[in-house]
Design a protein around this motif. Structure first.
Motif, short mmCIF file in Angstrom:
data_model
loop_
_atom_site.label_atom_id
_atom_site.label_comp_id
_atom_site.label_asym_id
_atom_site.label_seq_id
_atom_site.Cartn_x
_atom_site.Cartn_y
_atom_site.Cartn_z
N HIS A 36 12.39 -10.23 3.33
CA HIS A 36 12.22 -8.98 2.55
C HIS A 36 11.24 -9.17 1.41
O HIS A 36 10.52 -8.24 1.03
N ASP A 75 7.82 -9.07 2.97
CA ASP A 75 7.49 -7.70 3.33
C ASP A 75 7.08 -6.88 2.10
O ASP A 75 6.16 -6.05 2.16
N LYS A 76 7.73 -7.12 1.00
CA LYS A 76 7.37 -6.39 -0.23
C LYS A 76 5.98 -6.79 -0.72
O LYS A 76 5.20 -5.94 -1.19
N GLU A 114 3.52 -5.12 1.47
CA GLU A 114 3.39 -3.70 1.11
C GLU A 114 2.52 -3.53 -0.14
O GLU A 114 1.69 -2.62 -0.21
N HIS A 161 -0.95 -3.97 1.00
CA HIS A 161 -1.37 -2.80 1.77
C HIS A 161 -1.78 -1.65 0.84
O HIS A 161 -2.84 -1.03 1.02
N LEU A 162 -0.96 -1.40 -0.15
CA LEU A 162 -1.25 -0.32 -1.09
C LEU A 162 -2.53 -0.62 -1.88
O LEU A 162 -3.39 0.25 -2.07
N THR A 196 -5.60 -0.31 0.25
CA THR A 196 -5.85 1.11 0.56
C THR A 196 -6.60 1.76 -0.60
O THR A 196 -7.52 2.56 -0.39
N GLU A 200 4.31 2.46 -7.20
CA GLU A 200 5.09 1.80 -6.17
C GLU A 200 4.91 0.29 -6.23
O GLU A 200 5.86 -0.48 -6.05
N LEU A 207 7.82 -2.51 -6.81
CA LEU A 207 8.02 -3.68 -5.96
C LEU A 207 7.92 -4.98 -6.76
O LEU A 207 8.69 -5.92 -6.54
#
Lengths: 120, 483
Positions: B324, B327-328, B331, B334-335, B338, B378, B382
């Motif tokens: 987890h 994964d965070k 993320e 990813h953000l 982006t 976000e 996280l």
């Protein structure tokens, strides 16, 4: 001695430590090649040090010169060999120098660069 | 001196005679003030890095006026490549400083004015563009930091400038003289204002004829008579007054904002770039906003720092391998990437304006900035999740250093065996700094409201998308033939 102008990309998000890699190159080629800024006078060729495969360094001011390009640490060995070969040709006829140079080329093949890409 | 270094920049600030107030008193020494100095250091970084061979390709450019090498923060974009390099410069400096480095607003203002002054001249026969170019050359030659001042206090938001109960809620011309104009009003939220050599004022909204006196743009030295700065305060700002550095999180850099008051300030005509051409106020706002929305590339760089800090905190706790956590972190990346896509895309899709200046793709710049109003929040969530509650409950550096308490902190806040308590505290303080301390002003709330609040981008998106083409594409594919 051949003068090699160093041109870095801007280093916005490089995959490896470009400055550390150039320092290693300088140490390897000490005595054979002189590294100078790309805008110095009387340079013989250019080494473009790109931080990633995008390779966005502006080379427009050096387009008349031979340019070696490093986009990843893995390119460094071949570049070092190429620069030494150029140095050898420049000093063609000096037998003792050629012998010294050949052994040096052999040396650099045996000693890998320590700078790594995070992609490796 | 078309390229100042960091030391020269600092010395140049000492020569200014700014009127700055903070905590109710006038500051005598602004450069060395412990609360302001980290923000000066962040601007100084833009000067220092321009001299470094490994960054000059991004940090410098060639002046289209003089052909000289200049700092990119004074450059007028001459190609799509220039626009892309500006985005890359934002990421680079955001990562180097971990905060707002304050200089993008100036270059965005200069570029917007290079477009709009030309356009006004074409329609009105005025001489603003040549006047602007002379000013630009002065800025480039002296490598000046410019504060682009757009946001008026705005008073009653439902009323236009000329109908406000207090006419000064929007900055306006109060007198026209043979040698210049006199202006009155204020600009709020001025990032980096007291670290700037120049302040360039623009209107803040589109205007109509009744607002003619408010349609004004000009530049002044930041220490011109009648300009007063009132420093904004930031969460945790007085930690910079404490002994020690650890509790600051970012121990070198910071940002600042100020309310800038113009109390009947004289502006000579040679520094006026718009005066009464209300039809062009909206265009100037839109051009500046598009450039400035692109400038939020800097948040990608600060995001790099936050991701690095979160990963380090996870490793210190020896939980980096937990699925987890991984994964965070994915993320967060990813953000962040982006966001990078948006600022590169709006630059890559740029175009040439009649003045010759290259402008970003306005739609994509607004989409990018809209993402910026969300993703850093976000990412902050996280990062706090990964960091754990200790980030906000751990004792101070003073407690760590005190013999009575330090031994307990060392004992109980050591995590993985080879990680000291002090390093664990350092990384947690950095996350705290970015997500709820002084740097959160830049990373979060500025991401929300800077360069326009979220709704401003949504309005622009609705205006700029080609809805008819989308409908035609859909209708064609399903056999609708009605017009």
């Amino acid at each position: 001695m051949r003068r090699v102008g160093i041109k870095y990309c801007g280093g916005c998000n490089p995959d490896y430590d470009r400055v550390a890699l150039v320092e290693e190159l300088k140490n390897r080629l000490a005595g054979y090649v002189e590294f100078v800024p790309y805008d110095a006078e009387n340079i013989d060729m250019v080494l473009a040090v790109e931080g990633c495969q995008t390779a966005c360094a502006d080379l427009s001011s050096v387009k008349k010169l031979e340019v070696y390009i490093i986009k990843a640490p893995g390119d460094a060995e071949k570049t070092a060999e190429g620069l030494k070969e150029k140095a050898m040709k420049a000093f063609e006829g000096a037998i003792h120098f050629s012998c010294r140079l050949r052994s040096s080329i052999s040396d650099i093949r045996m000693t890998p660069f320590s700078v790594k890409s995070h992609l490796n | 001196m078309s390229l100042m270094n960091a030391e020269q920049y600092e010395e140049s600030l000492r020569e200014l005679n700014l009127v700055v107030y903070m905590f109710g008193r006038r500051l005598e020494n602004i450069v060395d003030d412990p609360i302001i100095r980290p923000s000066m250091a962040a601007v100084a970084k833009t000067y220092e890095m321009a001299h470094r061979p490994e960054h000059e390709d991004i940090m410098t450019a060639t002046s289209h006026i003089t052909g000289k090498k200049i700092n990119r923060f004074t450059h007028i974009h001459q190609s799509v490549n220039d626009l892309v390099k500006k985005s890359k410069m934002g990421r680079l400096l955001g990562r180097e400083t971990g905060c707002c480095f304050q200089r993008c607003v100036g270059v965005d203002t200069l570029n917007a004015l290079s477009i709009v002054t030309y356009d006004i001249d074409q329609e009105k026969g005025t001489g603003y563009y040549q006047r602007f170019l002379r000013y630009l050359e002065y800025v480039q030659e002296n490598d000046l930091t410019c504060d682009g001042a757009m946001t008026d206090p705005k008073g009653d938001r439902s009323l236009p400038p000329h109908k406000q109960a207090d006419p000064d809620h929007y900055l306006h011309v109060v007198e026209k003289r043979e040698d210049g104009i006199v202006v009155k009003g204020a600009k709020a939220h001025q990032t980096g204002a007291v670290n700037s050599h120049e302040i360039i004022v623009m209107p803040t909204i589109a205007m109509r004829e009744g607002d003619r006196d408010y349609a004004v743009s000009f530049a002044l030295p930041s220490d011109a008579d009648g300009i007063i700065y009132i420093m904004g305060r930031q969460s945790c700002d007085t930690r910079k007054l404490e002994a020690g550095l650890l509790d600051r999180g970012n121990i070198v850099f910071g940002g600042h904002e100020a309310l800038v008051v113009f109390d009947n300030v004289f502006v000579p005509w040679q520094r006026v770039f718009m005066c009464g051409e209300y039809e062009f106020a909206g265009k100037l706002v839109a051009q500046f906003a598009a450039y400035h929305r692109q400038s939020y590339a800097c948040k990608v760089g600060v995001g790099d720092v936050l991701i690095g800090a979160a990963q380090t905190a996870a490793e210190y706790n020896n939980v980096a391998g937990a699925s987890h956590i991984k994964d965070k972190v994915i993320e967060m990346n990813h953000l962040n990437e982006t966001l990078y896509c948006g600022c590169i895309a709006c630059a890559s899709e740029g175009h040439k304006e009649p003045s010759g200046t290259y402008a970003v793709n306005t739609l994509l710049a607004n989409v990018h900035k809209q993402n910026v109003t969300r993703f850093p929040y976000e990412m902050a969530r996280l990062a706090q999740d990964i960091a754990g509650g200790l980030m906000v409950t751990m004792p101070s550096e003073s407690d760590l250093k005190a013999p009575e308490t330090g031994k307990w902190i060392e004992k109980y806040f050591r995590a993985k065996n080879d990680v000291s308590a002090v390093n664990r505290m350092r990384i947690l303080r950095l996350i705290e700094n970015i997500t709820l301390g002084t740097a959160a002003v830049g990373y979060l709330t500025e991401s929300m409201h800077g360069a326009g609040s979220p709704q401003a981008q949504r309005i622009m998106i609705s205006r700029l998308v080609n809805m008819l083409e989308k409908q035609k594409a859909a209708q064609k594919l399903c056999g609708i033939e009605e017009k």
